[in-house]
Motif scaffolding. Structure first.
Motif, PDB file in Angstrom:
ATOM      1  N   VAL A 342       0.830  -1.204   0.000  1.00  0.00           N
ATOM      2  CA  VAL A 342       0.000   0.000   0.000  1.00  0.00           C
ATOM      3  C   VAL A 342       0.867   1.257   0.000  1.00  0.00           C
ATOM      4  O   VAL A 342       0.724   2.131  -0.856  1.00  0.00           O
ATOM      5  CB  VAL A 342      -0.950  -0.006   1.213  1.00  0.00           C
ATOM      6  CG1 VAL A 342      -1.783   1.279   1.232  1.00  0.00           C
ATOM      7  CG2 VAL A 342      -1.862  -1.232   1.174  1.00  0.00           C
ATOM      8  N   LYS A 343       1.777   1.378   0.970  1.00  0.00           N
ATOM      9  CA  LYS A 343       2.627   2.556   1.093  1.00  0.00           C
ATOM     10  C   LYS A 343       4.095   2.133   1.150  1.00  0.00           C
ATOM     11  O   LYS A 343       4.409   1.002   1.509  1.00  0.00           O
ATOM     12  CB  LYS A 343       2.277   3.343   2.364  1.00  0.00           C
ATOM     13  CG  LYS A 343       0.862   3.902   2.386  1.00  0.00           C
ATOM     14  CD  LYS A 343       0.598   4.639   3.695  1.00  0.00           C
ATOM     15  CE  LYS A 343      -0.815   5.194   3.742  1.00  0.00           C
ATOM     16  NZ  LYS A 343      -1.094   5.878   5.031  1.00  0.00           N
ATOM     17  N   ASP A 344       4.968   3.078   0.826  1.00  0.00           N
ATOM     18  CA  ASP A 344       6.414   2.820   0.934  1.00  0.00           C
ATOM     19  C   ASP A 344       6.739   2.269   2.323  1.00  0.00           C
ATOM     20  O   ASP A 344       6.169   2.689   3.334  1.00  0.00           O
ATOM     21  CB  ASP A 344       7.212   4.110   0.721  1.00  0.00           C
ATOM     22  CG  ASP A 344       7.152   4.615  -0.713  1.00  0.00           C
ATOM     23  OD1 ASP A 344       6.544   3.930  -1.554  1.00  0.00           O
ATOM     24  OD2 ASP A 344       7.696   5.705  -0.967  1.00  0.00           O
ATOM     25  N   ASP A 345       7.688   1.344   2.376  1.00  0.00           N
ATOM     26  CA  ASP A 345       8.041   0.709   3.640  1.00  0.00           C
ATOM     27  C   ASP A 345       9.499   0.276   3.567  1.00  0.00           C
ATOM     28  O   ASP A 345      10.159   0.387   2.519  1.00  0.00           O
ATOM     29  CB  ASP A 345       7.125  -0.488   3.897  1.00  0.00           C
ATOM     30  CG  ASP A 345       7.063  -0.897   5.357  1.00  0.00           C
ATOM     31  OD1 ASP A 345       7.743  -0.259   6.184  1.00  0.00           O
ATOM     32  OD2 ASP A 345       6.348  -1.870   5.667  1.00  0.00           O
ATOM     33  N   VAL A 346       9.993  -0.238   4.690  1.00  0.00           N
ATOM     34  CA  VAL A 346      11.338  -0.791   4.761  1.00  0.00           C
ATOM     35  C   VAL A 346      11.239  -2.185   5.360  1.00  0.00           C
ATOM     36  O   VAL A 346      10.666  -2.362   6.440  1.00  0.00           O
ATOM     37  CB  VAL A 346      12.268   0.091   5.624  1.00  0.00           C
ATOM     38  CG1 VAL A 346      13.652  -0.558   5.729  1.00  0.00           C
ATOM     39  CG2 VAL A 346      12.377   1.488   5.041  1.00  0.00           C
ATOM     40  N   ILE A 347      11.775  -3.184   4.653  1.00  0.00           N
ATOM     41  CA  ILE A 347      11.772  -4.571   5.122  1.00  0.00           C
ATOM     42  C   ILE A 347      13.214  -5.067   5.138  1.00  0.00           C
ATOM     43  O   ILE A 347      13.911  -5.010   4.128  1.00  0.00           O
ATOM     44  CB  ILE A 347      10.912  -5.475   4.218  1.00  0.00           C
ATOM     45  CG1 ILE A 347       9.450  -5.044   4.277  1.00  0.00           C
ATOM     46  CG2 ILE A 347      11.046  -6.942   4.630  1.00  0.00           C
ATOM     47  CD1 ILE A 347       8.517  -5.902   3.408  1.00  0.00           C
ATOM     48  N   CYS A 348      13.657  -5.527   6.298  1.00  0.00           N
ATOM     49  CA  CYS A 348      15.026  -6.043   6.459  1.00  0.00           C
ATOM     50  C   CYS A 348      16.066  -5.025   5.989  1.00  0.00           C
ATOM     51  O   CYS A 348      17.114  -5.389   5.444  1.00  0.00           O
ATOM     52  CB  CYS A 348      15.208  -7.370   5.713  1.00  0.00           C
ATOM     53  SG  CYS A 348      14.200  -8.724   6.372  1.00  0.00           S
ATOM     54  N   GLY A 349      15.765  -3.736   6.163  1.00  0.00           N
ATOM     55  CA  GLY A 349      16.702  -2.688   5.786  1.00  0.00           C
ATOM     56  C   GLY A 349      16.626  -2.267   4.330  1.00  0.00           C
ATOM     57  O   GLY A 349      17.392  -1.399   3.899  1.00  0.00           O
ATOM     58  N   TYR A 350      15.713  -2.836   3.558  1.00  0.00           N
ATOM     59  CA  TYR A 350      15.588  -2.521   2.138  1.00  0.00           C
ATOM     60  C   TYR A 350      14.282  -1.770   1.875  1.00  0.00           C
ATOM     61  O   TYR A 350      13.245  -2.068   2.477  1.00  0.00           O
ATOM     62  CB  TYR A 350      15.599  -3.792   1.293  1.00  0.00           C
ATOM     63  CG  TYR A 350      16.926  -4.523   1.313  1.00  0.00           C
ATOM     64  CD1 TYR A 350      17.909  -4.226   0.384  1.00  0.00           C
ATOM     65  CD2 TYR A 350      17.169  -5.508   2.259  1.00  0.00           C
ATOM     66  CE1 TYR A 350      19.126  -4.898   0.393  1.00  0.00           C
ATOM     67  CE2 TYR A 350      18.380  -6.180   2.293  1.00  0.00           C
ATOM     68  CZ  TYR A 350      19.355  -5.875   1.353  1.00  0.00           C
ATOM     69  OH  TYR A 350      20.562  -6.529   1.372  1.00  0.00           O
ATOM     70  N   GLU A 351      14.347  -0.816   0.944  1.00  0.00           N
ATOM     71  CA  GLU A 351      13.144  -0.067   0.608  1.00  0.00           C
ATOM     72  C   GLU A 351      12.169  -0.934  -0.185  1.00  0.00           C
ATOM     73  O   GLU A 351      12.570  -1.770  -1.001  1.00  0.00           O
ATOM     74  CB  GLU A 351      13.493   1.179  -0.203  1.00  0.00           C
ATOM     75  CG  GLU A 351      14.027   0.893  -1.604  1.00  0.00           C
ATOM     76  CD  GLU A 351      14.212   2.178  -2.418  1.00  0.00           C
ATOM     77  OE1 GLU A 351      14.164   3.273  -1.831  1.00  0.00           O
ATOM     78  OE2 GLU A 351      14.401   2.067  -3.649  1.00  0.00           O
ATOM     79  N   VAL A 352      10.894  -0.735   0.086  1.00  0.00           N
ATOM     80  CA  VAL A 352       9.816  -1.398  -0.640  1.00  0.00           C
ATOM     81  C   VAL A 352       8.833  -0.301  -1.037  1.00  0.00           C
ATOM     82  O   VAL A 352       8.336   0.438  -0.182  1.00  0.00           O
ATOM     83  CB  VAL A 352       9.121  -2.458   0.241  1.00  0.00           C
ATOM     84  CG1 VAL A 352       7.902  -3.020  -0.465  1.00  0.00           C
ATOM     85  CG2 VAL A 352      10.080  -3.575   0.597  1.00  0.00           C
ATOM     86  N   ARG A 353       8.554  -0.178  -2.294  1.00  0.00           N
ATOM     87  CA  ARG A 353       7.756   0.941  -2.797  1.00  0.00           C
ATOM     88  C   ARG A 353       6.262   0.636  -2.804  1.00  0.00           C
ATOM     89  O   ARG A 353       5.837  -0.470  -3.166  1.00  0.00           O
ATOM     90  CB  ARG A 353       8.204   1.307  -4.212  1.00  0.00           C
ATOM     91  CG  ARG A 353       9.631   1.792  -4.287  1.00  0.00           C
ATOM     92  CD  ARG A 353       9.986   2.175  -5.713  1.00  0.00           C
ATOM     93  NE  ARG A 353      11.422   2.437  -5.869  1.00  0.00           N
ATOM     94  CZ  ARG A 353      12.007   2.663  -7.038  1.00  0.00           C
ATOM     95  NH1 ARG A 353      11.279   2.659  -8.150  1.00  0.00           N
ATOM     96  NH2 ARG A 353      13.301   2.881  -7.086  1.00  0.00           N
TER      97      ARG A 353
END
Length: 458
Positions: A342-353
């Protein structure tokens, strides 16, 4: 005079790498060629891989920490508003597996009482009786030497159990029609996803007609179930009764037939296909691993002594449960799942758009060597309490986790344990000569070639 140190700045998220694909198709051809091999290769890029599937920016989350983030801690940011689920909705509509938000929460609350441990325990007798009848068929095949298809046997058995225990309906006469229809739908849905064929099956081609006809077959079966039960609307104590008698707290309205159809289709297909595939893998893996088979037989002899199992025996059948656990680790029926970010996030230190697609695969995470040494080896004792406690919660997630954890997981555990215990006391299915046990990744992960066996005695 020393300068005041500047406040520590947060570490900016890293940009994930991933498999490179073609300009327009991305990695679609690689997935179409060998989806399981491709999924495993994503681990070469760290806990999260980034790639393009067709034109879509996509991520593959493999590490347990990332899975905890999306399935539990930030679950609202990862929805089923995804084209993969749009394809599933063509089959089961907007039932509890595919719905979202308040609709899903309402459905979950309605269904939850049917899966209470006490209710599930009361279904044990039906499960064992149905399995005992299959055992008689296996005894006859044992005498004749005729081969059997384990996959077909497990599908018919689990379909009967779901029909009788959850829906209060005998579906044995429809077993063949349901199996054939689901095979068409499973094969086509898999092919459509891998070839990025997103249009619904509305064209006047033989291919699209076959999908529509198979879908209609399933709907006709469910319509007959609902119509028959409408004639006896009293509470039979099963899931279908709960759905039919439930009323909206605000309006007092009951479920209409379309809504009921979606829920029944979901339970009928998801409730039997996944367990049947797991049990099929169990028999093949036991054949390949005689030490594990001997341990299983020893436990069954010690706990049951030749009598049929009951619900009270299930907690005592510790190794039997571990056998099923390990089969689910190696060959989870639902081997890949999708979400929309849905929204930009950070997973395991990596950006997710935001707006991108996100995937997770129990098949991959269950093979990470840091949590599963010698991951391809079949070893049920990986699931001792000590070993389970030493692993992260989401190193093993055949039934997902968090609020969207499979509502039928306890039903499946009891059913699988009772079926294994009932059959393995008397029979040893042996794969026919020349057959190789390999996975076939369709809508679910099943043994290729329907696993032909000859039944031998203990």
């Amino acid at each position: 005079m020393d300068a005041t140190p500047a406040a520590a700045q947060p570490t900016p998220p890293r940009v994930a790498t991933g498999p490179r694909g073609l300009l327009l198709l991305g990695v679609a051809l690689d997935i179409r060629k060998d989806i399981l091999g491709w999924l495993l290769r994503t681990t070469e890029h760290g806990p999260l891989a980034c790639y393009r599937y067709g034109p879509l920016l996509s991520y593959q989350v493999n590490h347990p920490d990332g899975l905890k983030h999306l399935l539990q801690d930030h679950v609202k940011n990862y929805t089923k508003d995804h084209f993969g689920y749009d394809m599933i909705r063509r089959i089961v509509g907007n039932g509890i597996f595919t719905s979202e938000g308040e609709t899903w929460l309402k459905q979950r609350r309605l269904a939850q009482p049917a899966f209470h441990r006490a209710r599930i325990s009361a279904m044990a007798g039906q499960m064992v009786q149905a399995t005992a009848e299959l055992s008689e068929q296996w005894t006859a095949s044992q005498r004749s030497g005729e081969p059997r298809s384990v996959v077909r046997d497990m599908m018919a058995l689990t379909l009967r159990v779901v029909g009788e225990a959850l829906l209060g309906t005998n579906v044995r006469e429809e077993t063949q029609a349901i199996a054939e229809a689901f095979t068409v739908i499973s094969e086509q849905t898999t092919e459509r996803f891998r070839s990025f064929r997103l249009l619904p099956p509305v064209l006047p081609t033989a291919y699209d007609r076959a999908f529509r006809q198979a879908n209609q077959t399933l709907r006709d079966v469910v319509a007959r179930i609902i119509t028959k039960r409408r004639e006896r609307p009293e509470d039979h104590g099963d899931l279908l009764s709960m759905f039919m008698l439930a009323k909206d707290e605000e309006t007092g309205e009951q479920m209409d037939d379309e809504h009921l159809r979606d829920e029944v289709l979901t339970m009928l297909l998801a409730g039997h296909e996944t367990t049947a595939n797991t049990l099929s893998w169990v028999w093949g893996l036991l054949h390949q691993n005689p030490d594990a088979e001997r341990k299983l037989h020893a436990e069954l002899d010690a706990v049951l002594g030749g009598r049929p199992p009951t619900a009270e025996d299930v907690p005592k059948l510790v190794y039997t449960r571990r056998v099923m656990d390990e089969a689910l680790r190696l060959y989870p029926p639902v081997y890949s799942l999708s979400r929309k970010v849905v929204k930009d996030d950070v997973i395991c230190g990596y950006e997710v758009r935001g707006g991108s697609s996100l995937y997770m695969s129990p098949y991959v995470t269950h093979r990470l060597p840091e949590f599963w040494p010698d991951p391809e080896r079949f070893e049920p004792d990986r699931f001792t309490p000590e070993q389970v406690a030493a692993r992260p919660r989401y190193a093993y997630f055949p039934f997902l986790g968090g609020p969207r954890q499979c509502i039928g997981n306890n039903f499946a555990w009891m059913e699988g344990t009772l079926i294994i215990a009932t059959l393995a006391q008397h029979h040893r299915p042996r794969m026919v000569e020349g057959y190789t046990l390999t996975p076939e990744p369709l809508l679910t992960l099943k043994p290729a070639g329907e696993l032909p066996v000859r039944i031998t005695a203990r």
